[in-house]
Enzyme design. Sequence first.
Site, PDB file in Angstrom:
ATOM      1  CG  HIS A 190      81.692   0.040 140.654  1.00  0.00           C
ATOM      2  ND1 HIS A 190      80.647   0.854 140.270  1.00  0.00           N
ATOM      3  CD2 HIS A 190      81.633  -0.866 139.670  1.00  0.00           C
ATOM      4  CE1 HIS A 190      79.984   0.543 139.629  1.00  0.00           C
ATOM      5  NE2 HIS A 190      80.314  -0.446 139.182  1.00  0.00           N
ATOM      6  CD  GLU A 191      83.398  -4.249 139.491  1.00  0.00           C
ATOM      7  OE1 GLU A 191      82.608  -4.958 139.545  1.00  0.00           O
ATOM      8  OE2 GLU A 191      83.383  -3.307 138.671  1.00  0.00           O
ATOM      9  CG  HIS A 220      78.378  -4.603 141.086  1.00  0.00           C
ATOM     10  ND1 HIS A 220      77.001  -4.111 140.600  1.00  0.00           N
ATOM     11  CD2 HIS A 220      79.193  -3.809 140.321  1.00  0.00           C
ATOM     12  CE1 HIS A 220      77.019  -3.149 139.711  1.00  0.00           C
ATOM     13  NE2 HIS A 220      78.228  -2.945 139.519  1.00  0.00           N
TER      14      HIS A 220
END
Length: 350
Positions: free
Chosen positions: A17-18, A21
């Site tokens: 998920h990170e 980003h």
Amino acid sequence: MSILISLAVLSALIFFHELGHYFAARFMGVRIEVFSIGFGRKIASFNRWGCEWRLALIPLGGYVRMKGQDDSDPTKKSYDSDSYNVKTPLQKIFILLAGPFANFVLAFFLYFIIALGGPNILSAVIGKVVDNSPAFVAGLEANDTIRSINGVEISTWEEMAKFIELSDGSLELEIKRGEAIKQIVLTPKITQTTNIFNEVIDKKMIGIGSAGVTHKLDLGITETLSYATNQTIFASTLIFSGLKKLLFGEVPAKELGGVISIVKITSDASEAGWMSVLFFAALISVNLGVLNLLPIPALDGGHIMFNLYEFLFRKEVNEAVMIKLTIAGWVILFSLMGLGLYNDINRLIG
């Protein structure tokens, strides 16, 4: 060992998920100052590519801290060329959406791997026939295999159940009983049952239970892609439906689970084999993607909401209002986590 596997799975999902980003921000020319798996006190770290890569004590989430962005203090801003603050609202939204998108992509990939391994699918083999039900009256028996309904070939229990639920009028079933093939006609009856959210619903049923017989699903590349796509969409829809029902009180708050539930179910899945771990990891990955899209200021969805406001009205959200909403967002988030933990503990102690 199973608990370590659970924490490793959760950390991997947070990492992806990170990472979404991270790459989106770098693509937009934003400097990443910290990439952290976990919250709280730092356990270990190293510096590469102008970023501190950190492992923290509490493995309940993670974050990338971009230059000019700090959720703990929204007033800390930078207007350098490599800062998050100088990007347009649409560029910021692109960065924010990349995290949940990475979770959906990961889930699709995991479902694809599961499909390649030939997942076990529940066969349309009858285990129990309910007394005085349409199936009982029509003469269906335990161990009968349903081969087709109204001329449409049936290979799984799910296909059969969906066909019955959507049926209109009587059904002609072709069944295999031992070596014999029989034709049976019956009409489904609307019966009260409970769904996966423990709600009592009316549903067309014929009064049979599964024998628990499974078979491996043989898939070609097209079917594999279709399976991965359908499973990702189904998991997303399921989670959205669950959230809606929770928010509108259709499902009691006691059904909400927390990190203990995640660890326990992943632990149980690891004992059932790696295929089960992959399946549950895909479901949790979709869960992370969906939850992070909620319009709560502490989450990606909240930041997307602020940037949509800026895009539509050509001005930033008032700083004082943003600070208050961010604090409210953290209160909501920690309250939900606390409720999930409370429910988990109650389940553990019975």
